[in-house]
Write a protein that holds these residues in place. Structure first.
Motif, short mmCIF file in Angstrom:
data_model
loop_
_atom_site.label_atom_id
_atom_site.label_comp_id
_atom_site.label_asym_id
_atom_site.label_seq_id
_atom_site.Cartn_x
_atom_site.Cartn_y
_atom_site.Cartn_z
N GLN A 51 -4.34 47.40 -29.70
CA GLN A 51 -4.90 48.37 -30.64
C GLN A 51 -4.28 48.16 -32.01
N THR A 52 -5.09 48.29 -33.03
CA THR A 52 -4.65 48.06 -34.40
C THR A 52 -3.46 48.94 -34.75
N VAL A 53 -2.49 48.37 -35.43
CA VAL A 53 -1.28 49.09 -35.81
C VAL A 53 -1.64 50.38 -36.55
N GLY A 54 -1.04 51.49 -36.11
CA GLY A 54 -1.19 52.76 -36.81
C GLY A 54 -2.45 53.53 -36.50
N THR A 55 -3.32 53.00 -35.66
CA THR A 55 -4.56 53.72 -35.33
C THR A 55 -4.40 54.46 -34.01
N TRP A 56 -5.07 55.60 -33.91
CA TRP A 56 -5.01 56.44 -32.72
C TRP A 56 -6.29 56.30 -31.90
N SER A 57 -6.14 56.21 -30.58
CA SER A 57 -7.31 56.33 -29.70
C SER A 57 -7.64 57.80 -29.53
N THR A 58 -8.80 58.08 -28.97
CA THR A 58 -9.18 59.47 -28.74
C THR A 58 -8.41 60.05 -27.55
N TRP A 94 -3.58 65.52 -21.96
CA TRP A 94 -4.38 64.39 -22.41
C TRP A 94 -3.46 63.19 -22.69
N THR A 95 -4.03 62.01 -22.62
CA THR A 95 -3.32 60.80 -23.04
C THR A 95 -4.05 60.19 -24.22
N CYS A 96 -3.32 59.43 -25.00
CA CYS A 96 -3.91 58.64 -26.08
C CYS A 96 -2.92 57.53 -26.42
N THR A 97 -3.35 56.62 -27.28
CA THR A 97 -2.52 55.47 -27.64
C THR A 97 -2.44 55.35 -29.15
N LEU A 98 -1.24 55.08 -29.64
CA LEU A 98 -1.03 54.75 -31.04
C LEU A 98 -0.80 53.24 -31.10
N GLY A 99 -1.65 52.55 -31.83
CA GLY A 99 -1.60 51.10 -31.85
C GLY A 99 -0.32 50.55 -32.44
N ALA A 100 0.20 49.51 -31.76
CA ALA A 100 1.35 48.77 -32.28
C ALA A 100 1.00 47.30 -32.47
N GLY A 101 -0.30 46.98 -32.36
CA GLY A 101 -0.76 45.65 -32.67
C GLY A 101 -1.04 44.76 -31.48
N THR A 102 -0.84 45.25 -30.24
CA THR A 102 -1.11 44.41 -29.07
C THR A 102 -2.56 44.52 -28.64
#
Length: 661
Positions: A232-239, A222-230
């Motif tokens: 996606q919000t900093v510190g938030t995880w996508s599903t 699976w892939t997901c993204t951890l936000g760095a502020g670009t």
């Protein structure tokens, strides 16, 4: 029709114009470089946790954990290449042999991460001299449970990410800013177990790949993204979004992912089958051209046979992608240049229909022809780009190229001279031979035709555009099931039959086009002072279908060709589509089916000097008094373009099959 310059338009209407054909070869698929891995190292090191980074100074730093003798081993090779002497491994001290290792470059320094023998203490070592020497380990975190995988990545402005997966299936993240690591934070996703993680800084956020199992026992990647502020919000995880998955109980597991940017995001991972005929193999995939990591447009993964089943680490710089295992190093050039074979082209025969396009390209052997394309299998699988044109007042000009992929290479002798012949096909041939691995199901009202089409094309690493599509393609949400081993071409055509659109590939991209009876003519043939008409023929024939009935959910409609049905009776086709819920929508579908199976079938042909911009499904105006046409509006249903300068009488002509509008 492709847009052409005024000078090119004038040239193709001039019977004395000099033809020009531009042809190139490149190692690309769908616009993405196809990596050709070259092995640089074959060692005897045992399998185990490992990682690698190519530094800004050009050094390759490899790290691995080994049980006997126990230790965290590091190797530095300056300017690695085919003639390099890869350095010795240095033991930095005792380590866990199962928890994972990671290495990154951050602010000009090399950072190596490992886990102590207690399986919980995560440590960092730093080198200030490009990996020549390393300082003592320092603790950066203590895990709540045993660590089973470790990953790290560096980002913009001195930022970094450290991920570790615990035996509980939980992944924790730590970010570094201002030379300090944050406290560990648990992700918001859920897996029963994690078998490996990888991460990279992509498009301004943290991209993550994870292998593991779901609570139901299904194993996957699976892939997901951890936000760095670009984005996606900093510190938030996508599903979590699935790249590949096995059915529960299938005895297939996935582990040891790798991730890097090399002409777009790329992933590697290991697939393990434990049943009868068991195997372990490294798999890889990449996103479609221009897609971002968060778009999740991954081509169907395929095995890297030359790598075997040892988990690989991926890293890249501007010139090369690097793939490493504890005992091996491979590299592949990124963005290989195109080979221009235009000066060697002596003949070409291209045929294009709504079912696909092919071309036979004949090259004279000589000083203009790169010898590498005549050795062994040569450019099999290479992208062949051909553009038709003329020599104009501005020089050699062409229309937009059409992309094919080389399927066959032949060596022949013609009139005593050696030639190389490429047989190439467009994307339809490959879609026809690509098969789905598993059943794909979309219940009614869950995804639009456009969404499903995008998913099917992504499996083949291809893209589509909606520039001239009907509103129905984004408003129709059909129920559709694609069985295992189904052809992607059949699936695509069955899907698009639900809407009043047609398809064509243009420069490798699938265009979705809504053809209407009111479409204006985009070009004219046979008019005085215009594009010459060499030959014209027309015929009359019965349609294969003259009666269509459509059954939706609570809606029924039909369309009839009254003239033909009065002569031969009903030639009926029935369509069942539960996604059609109103009479108006069902009637639109019925009329579209009748038109595509009858009116749009070819019944005429013209031969003209090559039009460098002509495309399938264009409406053209034809004047040919011999067959009764005066500015007759017709639609292009097929093209054959012929170029041959090897004959005593050179040929540069185009046959255009025509249908009703």
């Amino acid at each position: 029709m492709h847009s052409l310059s005024e000078t090119l338009l004038a040239a193709q209407r001039d019977r004395a114009a000099i033809p020009y054909v531009h042809a190139t070869l490149a190692e690309r698929w769908g616009g993405v470089t196809q990596l050709r891995w070259e092995r640089l190292v074959s060692g005897q090191e045992p399998d185990g946790p490992h990682d690698a980074v190519i530094t800004s100074a050009g050094s390759l730093i490899r790290v691995r954990a080994q049980a006997d003798p126990n230790g965290l081993f590091v190797q530095r090779t300056a300017a690695p290449g085919p003639d390099s002497r890869f350095g010795t491994w240095r033991n930095l001290g005792a380590t866990s042999t199962s928890a994972g290792v990671a290495v990154i470059e951050l602010g000009g320094q090399i950072h190596v991460f490992d886990v102590a023998a207690n399986q919980r203490t995560i440590r960092e070592r730093t080198s200030r001299d490009d990996g020549v020497t390393f300082g003592s380990p320092r603790t950066v975190a203590t895990a709540a449970a045993s660590v089973i995988s470790l990953a790290a990545a560096s980002g913009a402005g001195g930022s970094a990410l450290l991920l570790y997966a615990e035996s509980t299936g939980r992944v924790r993240s730590m970010t570094r800013t201002a030379a300090a690591w944050s406290s560990p934070a648990a992700w918001t996703n859920s897996l029963r177990t994690v078998h490996g993680i990888a991460c990279a800084h992509i498009d301004g956020d943290w991209a993550v790949v994870v292998c593991g199992t779901l609570p139901n026992g299904s194993s996957g990647v699976w892939t997901c993204t951890l936000g760095a502020g670009t984005s996606q919000t900093v510190g938030t995880w996508s599903t979590l979004r699935e790249v590949i998955a096995s059915a529960p109980g299938a005895e297939v597991t996935y582990r040891e992912p790798g991730l890097c940017i090399a002409d777009g995001p790329r992933i590697s991972f290991v697939e393990v089958y434990g049943g009868a005929g068991s195997y372990t193999q490294t798999m890889t995939t990449h996103t479609a051209a221009g897609a971002r990591f968060r778009d999740h447009r991954w081509r169907e993964p395929w095995p890297l046979a030359q790598i075997g089943g040892t988990g690989s680490a991926l890293t890249a710089n501007a010139s090369f992608a690097w793939l490493t295992t504890p005992s091996g190093v491979w590299r592949a050039r990124i963005g290989t240049p195109s080979i221009d074979v235009s000066q060697s082209v002596i003949a070409a025969d291209a045929r294009e229909t709504p079912r696909g396009a092919s071309v036979a390209l004949v090259l004279a052997e000589g000083p203009h022809l790169d010898s590498s394309i005549m050795v062994g299998s040569g450019p099999l699988g290479h992208e062949l780009s051909i553009a038709w044109g003329y020599v104009t007042a501005e020089g050699q000009e062409t229309g937009q190229p059409q992309r094919y992929w080389v399927r066959e290479v032949r060596r022949e002798t013609r009139r005593g001279s050696p030639v190389t012949v490429f047989g190439a096909e467009d994307s339809w041939w490959f879609l026809g031979n690509m098969r789905t691995r598993r059943q794909l199901t979309w219940p009614a009202h869950t995804a639009s035709v456009w969404n499903i089409l995008g998913q099917l094309l992504t499996m083949a690493g291809l893209s589509a555009t909606l520039a001239r599509s009907s509103p129905a393609i984004v408003a129709t949400y059909p129920a559709i099931t694609i069985s295992p081993n189904d052809s992607l071409a059949v699936a695509v055509n069955r899907l698009v039959s639900r809407v009043p659109d047609v398809l064509r590939f243009s420069d490798g991209v699938l265009e979705v086009i809504h053809t209407r009876e009111t479409d204006p003519s985009v070009y004219s043939y046979g008019e005085t002072g215009g594009h010459a008409l060499l030959d014209a023929a027309r015929s009359s024939a019965l349609s294969r279908v003259n009666h269509v009935q459509v059954y939706g959910r609570g809606a029924i409609a039909q369309a009839v060709n009254e003239r033909e049905m009065a002569s031969v009776g009903s030639l009926l086709v029935q369509v069942v589509d539960p996604s059609l819920t109103t009479v108006e929508v069902a009637a639109t579908r019925a009329n579209a089916e009748l038109r595509s199976r009858g009116t749009l079938q070819p019944y005429a042909r013209i031969t003209v000097p090559v039009n460098a911009g002509q495309q399938l499904h264009d409406v053209v105006s034809v004047t040919a008094l011999s067959v009764g046409w005066v500015s007759e509006r017709l639609r292009v249903a097929g093209l054959r373009t012929r170029y041959d300068i090897s004959r005593s009488q050179p040929v540069y002509e185009q046959d255009i099959d025509l249908s009703g509008v």
